[in-house]
Design an enzyme around this catalytic site. Structure first.
Site, PDB file in Angstrom:
ATOM      1  N   SER A   1       0.652  -1.213  -0.112  1.00  0.00           N
ATOM      2  CA  SER A   1      -0.129   0.021   0.201  1.00  0.00           C
ATOM      3  C   SER A   1       0.837   1.270   0.110  1.00  0.00           C
ATOM      4  O   SER A   1       1.699   1.563  -0.944  1.00  0.00           O
ATOM      5  CB  SER A   1      -1.016   0.000   1.339  1.00  0.00           C
ATOM      6  OG  SER A   1      -1.947   0.934   1.104  1.00  0.00           O
TER       7      SER A   1
ATOM      8  N   ASP B   1      -2.687   6.517  -3.460  1.00  0.00           N
ATOM      9  CA  ASP B   1      -1.495   5.746  -2.769  1.00  0.00           C
ATOM     10  C   ASP B   1      -1.122   4.973  -3.724  1.00  0.00           C
ATOM     11  O   ASP B   1      -1.833   4.650  -4.830  1.00  0.00           O
ATOM     12  CB  ASP B   1      -1.632   5.347  -1.418  1.00  0.00           C
ATOM     13  CG  ASP B   1      -2.628   4.162  -1.311  1.00  0.00           C
ATOM     14  OD1 ASP B   1      -3.625   3.903  -2.401  1.00  0.00           O
ATOM     15  OD2 ASP B   1      -2.801   3.204  -0.402  1.00  0.00           O
TER      16      ASP B   1
ATOM     17  N   ASP C   1      -0.959   1.615  -4.224  1.00  0.00           N
ATOM     18  CA  ASP C   1      -1.925   0.373  -4.725  1.00  0.00           C
ATOM     19  C   ASP C   1      -3.370   0.916  -5.135  1.00  0.00           C
ATOM     20  O   ASP C   1      -4.069   0.164  -5.284  1.00  0.00           O
ATOM     21  CB  ASP C   1      -1.812  -0.651  -3.695  1.00  0.00           C
ATOM     22  CG  ASP C   1      -2.586  -0.404  -2.546  1.00  0.00           C
ATOM     23  OD1 ASP C   1      -2.693   0.715  -1.972  1.00  0.00           O
ATOM     24  OD2 ASP C   1      -3.329  -1.243  -1.999  1.00  0.00           O
TER      25      ASP C   1
ATOM     26  N   ASP D   1      -5.800   2.206  -3.285  1.00  0.00           N
ATOM     27  CA  ASP D   1      -6.997   2.049  -2.409  1.00  0.00           C
ATOM     28  C   ASP D   1      -7.295   3.246  -1.503  1.00  0.00           C
ATOM     29  O   ASP D   1      -8.391   2.950  -0.849  1.00  0.00           O
ATOM     30  CB  ASP D   1      -6.867   0.577  -1.578  1.00  0.00           C
ATOM     31  CG  ASP D   1      -5.752   0.614  -0.500  1.00  0.00           C
ATOM     32  OD1 ASP D   1      -4.932   1.422  -0.634  1.00  0.00           O
ATOM     33  OD2 ASP D   1      -5.700  -0.321   0.269  1.00  0.00           O
TER      34      ASP D   1
END
Length: 584
Positions: A150, A305, A307, A309
């Site tokens: 992440s 961010d 990734d 999410d």
């Protein structure tokens, strides 16, 4: 563990490490007799936390590496075969971001699954986390694995697990998988097929492009206003992550023509060359976005961010300056917008977490919507929504956590920074069509439902010693609970680890699962909450202060007063924390 035992454990691990690079890394530490580093790497095993496994890349059981990934996948596969008999036909989705070692970890995951007779449904290119979660639902897989860390720094990677319902794992599955992993043989004995062998057996299957197209169409259907804008200028950063192409396609398909990606951060790069910490909340992370926005005179800045999410948002204030909205402000804006616009097939339902603002709950109550507060971590929001949808006539509309995580509707049963970016752009266009701004809309909400201001303070304590410091602080508050925080008396406290709420002299049982969180409700409707992070070596303090607006009082005046009182509350609590073991 003494030095002799420590080195023995390290040698056993080194001899079973299937990756020559990390095996050599341990060998160097053993030769150097670096017991302090070895002690940290062998302080324990990486455990499933808020979001599965996450840790620093390197050798040893307390690091992210190929040995850990292979053993984890073998444990997951065996648990799935015991719990989901049809896993051999449904398969497991495997996605990955652009971080260092993500490709190797994803390949190892797929190859171990294949060796266990489970089809691996693999994204052939980089995939955002929400797309992987969507694919699990769309393809009807038994589970999904997303290789990502992440928004952590570049030296991290991770391994996130979704169940067949599209949500992240919760008890009893997390404990069951952990037990299955513990029973797995040494990593060099874990069976895996080569990619070619897995393909030949039909156990490695590429996910078709149609899945991505279905995702885009589904999130376009989440908009309320739905008309786009030729005048609203939007700057977007992918933060060197994997969301760029998807947000670009979604925003253009939604009818926004003035869209300006931050060129330096648009392409995936696991080294994150322009930021030290690829988290939009961190100082300096938004500097390039701000520069691009000033150059393009943009009214709206959207940031994912790595990734994709999470979502951060910046807007212009009345003086024309860019201001970062807090996660709670974005959550309240989206929640109110989605509750009040469009039609619902059943009673609307929204949810947030125990460390997020209470304002969404107040709005839901006043609008007649169903509402829940759950533990920190989006897995709790998603699974609670599924539970309520099964047992009641409710329609899940929106969920959020203050750490920039949002989900709109049921397309993805996890936080989704791509769809949230799209819907927030839709909200901004709707505001523009009404002759107002995003901050103007926020003021409308606050005048009707109350002004809440919040802040978070994080303190980082790395390694095994840092974990002991965090534990000492939490234990200190349990052993010596404060009667006051600054000028405010504590009216009640909740210890989610003990499952107890104390109101006056009475003790009540909490209904949420145990979690290492303590919350203090203060007079005046204010709140302070503390907990260790589930994904980083931090302790987190959350503060919220409720302010009463005077009749006809300018919002800026009320907010300034509230923020001053909030800072005094923060200072008072940090002093209490230092009295209970926090280093100065």
């Amino acid at each position: 563990m003494n030095s002799t035992e420590l080195r023995k454990q390290a040698e056993i691990w080194r001899s079973a490490d299937p990756d020559p690079t990390t095996a050599k890394e341990l060998e160097r530490l053993l030769i150097a007799e670096d017991d302090a580093e070895l002690a940290d790497r062998f302080a324990g095993n990486l455990e499933f936390g808020t979001a599965g496994l996450r840790g620093v890349l390197g050798a040893g059981p307390n690091r992210m590496n190929r040995a850990v990934v292979r053993r984890t996948t073998a444990g997951l596969a065996r648990y799935l075969k015991a719990q989901v008999p049809e896993v051999a036909t449904r398969g497991v989705v495997v996605g990955r971001d652009g971080r260092r070692m993500s490709a190797e970890f994803a390949e190892d995951t797929a190859c171990v699954l294949a060796a266990e007779g489970i089809p691996a449904l693999v994204f052939s290119t980089l995939a955002p986390t929400p797309l992987t979660a969507f694919a699990a639902l769309h393809l009807g897989s038994a589970a999904a694995v997303m290789v990502t860390a992440s928004h952590n720094p570049p030296e991290y990677n991770g391994y996130k697990v979704y169940w067949g319902n599209g949500a992240q794992i919760v008890p009893p599955h997390d404990k069951g998988i952990a037990a299955a992993i513990d029973a797995v043989e040494p990593a060099n004995q874990v069976r895996l097929l080569t990619p070619a062998e897995a393909r030949a057996k039909g156990l490695w299957r590429d996910i078709p492009k149609e899945v991505g197209e279905a995702y885009l169409q589904a999130i376009l259907g989440l908009r309320m206003y739905g008309r786009g804008s030729d005048t609203l200028s939007i700057v977007y950063t992918a933060m060197h992550g994997v969301g760029g192409v998807w947000v670009d396609r979604a925003i253009h398909a939604a009818g926004f023509s003035r869209f300006f990606p931050v060129a330096e951060q648009q392409q995936p790069d696991g080294a994150f060359p322009t930021v030290r910490f690829p988290n939009p909340e961190e100082p300096g992370a938004m500097d390039l976005s701000i520069a691009t926005a000033e150059r393009q005179k943009a009214q709206l800045v959207l940031a994912n961010d790595p990734d994709a999410d999470r979502l951060a948002v910046m807007v212009r204030d009345s003086a024309g300056k860019l201001r970062m909205l807090t996660g709670n402000e974005v959550g309240v804006l989206l929640g109110h917008y989605l509750l009040t616009q469009g039609t619902k097939k059943a009673r609307a339902y929204v949810a947030t977490t125990i460390v997020s603002s209470v304002q969404l709950g107040q709005i839901a109550h006043e609008l007649g919507a169903a509402y829940d507060e759950v533990l920190t971590g989006f897995k709790w929001i998603a699974n609670r929504a599924l539970e309520r949808e099964r047992g009641e006539s409710v329609q899940f509309v929106f969920g959020y956590e203050e750490a920039l995580g949002y989900t709109v509707g049921t397309v993805v049963r996890d936080k989704d920074g791509i769809s949230a970016a799209l819907v927030f752009a839709d909200l901004a266009a709707w505001c523009e069509s009404r002759g107002t701004t995003v901050l103007g809309y926020l003021e409308e909400i606050q005048r009707r439902h109350g002004l809440f201001v919040g802040a978070q303070r994080n303190f980082t304590f790395k390694g095994a010693e840092g974990a002991q410091t965090i534990a000492r602080i939490m234990d200190g508050f349990r052993a010596s609970p404060p009667a006051r925080v600054g000028e405010y008396a504590v009216r009640s406290s909740k210890d989610y680890k003990k499952g107890e709420a104390r109101v006056g002299g009475k003790v009540e049982k909490l209904t949420l699962p145990p979690s290492n969180v303590i919350a203090y409700e203060l007079e005046g409707g204010h709140r302070v909450t503390l907990r260790p992070s589930g994904t980083e070596p931090k302790i987190k303090y959350y503060f919220e202060l409720k302010e009463t607006l005077g009749s006809g009082e300018p919002m800026a005046q009320a907010r300034s007063r509230a923020e001053g009182r909030l800072q005094a509350l923060i200072d008072a609590f940090v002093t209490l924390a230092r009295d209970r073991g926090q280093p100065a």
